[in-house]
Design an enzyme around this catalytic site. Structure first.
Site, PDB file in Angstrom:
ATOM      1  N   PRO A 110      11.239 -14.234   0.805  1.00 47.77           N
ATOM      2  CG  PRO A 110      11.747 -15.689   2.332  1.00 47.77           C
ATOM      3  CD  PRO A 110      12.258 -14.698   1.450  1.00 47.77           C
ATOM      4  NE  ARG A 111       3.430  -9.455   0.936  1.00 52.86           N
ATOM      5  CZ  ARG A 111       3.196  -8.587   0.459  1.00 52.86           C
ATOM      6  NH1 ARG A 111       3.964  -8.382  -0.721  1.00 52.86           N
ATOM      7  NH2 ARG A 111       2.411  -7.420   0.621  1.00 52.86           N
TER       8      ARG A 111
ATOM      9  CG  MET B 192      12.021  -5.493   4.970  1.00 52.07           C
ATOM     10  SD  MET B 192      10.894  -6.585   4.314  1.00 52.07           S
ATOM     11  CE  MET B 192       9.624  -5.854   4.031  1.00 52.07           C
ATOM     12  N   GLY B 193      12.360  -3.913   0.694  1.00 45.23           N
ATOM     13  CA  GLY B 193      12.083  -2.855  -0.282  1.00 45.23           C
ATOM     14  C   GLY B 193      12.969  -2.730  -1.553  1.00 45.23           C
ATOM     15  CD  GLU B 194      17.942  -4.416  -1.549  1.00 40.94           C
ATOM     16  OE1 GLU B 194      18.802  -3.533  -1.912  1.00 40.94           O
ATOM     17  OE2 GLU B 194      18.286  -5.603  -1.124  1.00 40.94           O
TER      18      GLU B 194
ATOM     19  CD  GLU C  86      -1.420  -2.240   1.656  1.00 40.49           C
ATOM     20  OE1 GLU C  86      -2.299  -3.431   1.742  1.00 40.49           O
ATOM     21  OE2 GLU C  86      -0.372  -2.474   1.987  1.00 40.49           O
TER      22      GLU C  86
ATOM     23  CG  LEU D 174       0.329  -3.722 -11.719  1.00 43.36           C
ATOM     24  CD1 LEU D 174      -0.498  -2.776 -11.360  1.00 43.36           C
ATOM     25  CD2 LEU D 174       0.276  -4.470 -13.319  1.00 43.36           C
ATOM     26  CD  GLU D 175       6.101  -4.143  -6.016  1.00 43.97           C
ATOM     27  OE1 GLU D 175       6.238  -3.204  -5.334  1.00 43.97           O
ATOM     28  OE2 GLU D 175       6.117  -5.064  -5.725  1.00 43.97           O
TER      29      GLU D 175
END
Length: 420
Positions: free
Chosen positions: A271-272, A312-314, A66, A340-341
């Site tokens: 992993p998420r 995170m964020g990569e 989000e 979409l990423e």
């Protein structure tokens, strides 16, 4: 709610107080797996130990997905001169927001939906507008915002058929909640129709599309993708991202089949949830794979079989460094994650069959031939290898996805036109 009897809120409030011990226990339990959950506990109850600007726009983005979706909207609001308070429910969402916007916005946790916490929160930040990303319904927050006559917008709203049926059973409660919204910007026509079926007046709903189609890829992530590509050279590589418990084992089964034909292949496994990084690492080691972890600063050697993306964020960088990706949450009944990423990074996409959370987008991509859907580890292995081997097929997938992204652009302008 609003001008209707509020007995539903009373029942909801009583249930919240009954659940408080369990909420705290869950927070403590998650904190054992990720200490970031221990930070900001006071904020989760509406109390703050630092000053920050008031009278700006409150944007709530529950977690990473989000927050990424909100990025183009927040940038536009900042450019227009608004101050922003960006709230989250997860440490990963907070970290993502801090990485994207730094000190340009105020970063906080949204308090739990206890009326005392919500009132203290709103009295402290005094927002002039509230924007809720996607489908986050907080009854006490919505009512308190409505009572203060603060405009409240739901942006990028989506509502799956499964969720719709669940909310329909409790229509007497959720209909007044939704009626507190000033306007709802839905991702697709089906989402809008379901929201109206829950009682939202047609004039308060518009189909604006998915903001993620307007998102820009940060230059830093493009550069990271290039570094990663150079790290593993010309090896065949594919990524499995946003995987959940029960999916990694299936991905590893598929990877074993791939290694039979491509013994030097590389799997980038992401992993998420960060609290599962260690357990997924142990699973890979137990299965006999040679693993390197990005968080440990380990590079890929010729013998490395799995590169664990435990940062995170990569994820965009991981997509940009491979030619094929499996997007998780889709081989188990989670409902899928943002595809979409991968499309933004010119990466051919594969998912499992459970896609109900992103049905509008995935249906459109499947119709265009931009998305392969598989159901078994064997099918995953065969599809990955097929996309590696057939460059024309892979490029057709990528071009179809790019065409979809281009056809959906302009979402930001449509959303901004509704915020007033």
């Amino acid at each position: 709610m609003n001008n209707k009897p509020r007995w539903g809120l009373c029942i909801y409030g009583a249930l919240l107080w009954f659940a408080l011990p369990f909420i705290l226990l869950r927070l403590l339990w998650r904190g054992r797996r990720s200490t970031a959950y221990y930070s900001g506990i006071a904020e989760r109850f509406g109390f703050y130990d630092r000053p920050f600007p008031t009278g700006g726009i409150l944007v709530h983005a529950v977690s990473v997905g989000e927050t990424m979706a909100a990025a183009p909207l927040i940038e536009a609001l900042l450019k227009a001169g608004h101050s922003i308070v960006l709230t989250h429910m997860t440490p990963t969402g907070l970290a993502c927001g801090e990485r994207l916007f730094g000190e340009r916005v105020t970063h906080l946790y949204l308090p739990y939906d206890y009326m005392f916490a919500v009132n203290h929160f709103l009295n402290t930040i005094k927002p002039k507008m509230v924007v809720i990303m996607e489908t986050e319904w907080w009854p006490n927050l919505y009512q308190a915002v409505y009572d203060r006559k603060i405009p409240l917008y739901m942006v990028n709203a989506r509502l799956s058929e499964k969720s719709f049926k669940g909310y329909r059973k409790w229509l007497w409660f959720f209909k007044p909640v939704l009626q507190c919204a000033t306007h709802i910007c839905a991702q697709g026509k089906n989402d809008a129709e379901r929201l109206m079926a829950l009682g939202v007046p047609a004039e308060k709903v518009s189909v604006t599309g998915n903001l993620k189609c307007d998102a820009d890829v940060p230059q830093s992530l493009k550069e990271t993708a290039e570094v990663l590509r150079q790290m593993w050279g010309d090896r065949y590589a594919f990524a499995a991202t946003s995987t959940h418990e029960g999916e990694e084992t299936q991905v590893l089964q598929a990877f074993n089949l791939i290694l039979e034909k491509y013994p030097t292949a590389l799997l980038v496994l992401v992993p998420r949830h960060p609290e599962r990084f260690d357990s997924v690492y142990e699973t890979c080691i137990t299965e006999g794979f040679i693993v390197r972890r990005r968080s440990w600063g380990e590079g890929v050697t010729p013998k490395t079989q799995i590169y664990l993306g435990d940062t995170m964020g990569e994820v965009l960088a991981y997509y940009g460094a491979v030619s094929v990706a499996f997007i998780g949450g889709s081989l188990v009944e989670v409902g899928g994650h943002n595809v979409l990423e991968a499309a933004q990074m010119d990466c051919a996409m594969i998912t499992g069959p459970y896609l109900h959370n992103f049905k509008t987008v995935t249906d459109a991509l499947r119709e265009r031939g931009a998305l392969d859907v598989i159901e078994t580890p064997e099918a995953l292995a065969n599809t990955v290898m097929s996309l590696w081997e057939d460059q024309n097929k892979r490029m057709a997938h990528i071009m179809a996805a790019t065409a979809y992204l281009q056809s959906e652009q302009g979402v930001l302008g449509r959303v901004m036109a509704q915020l007033r």
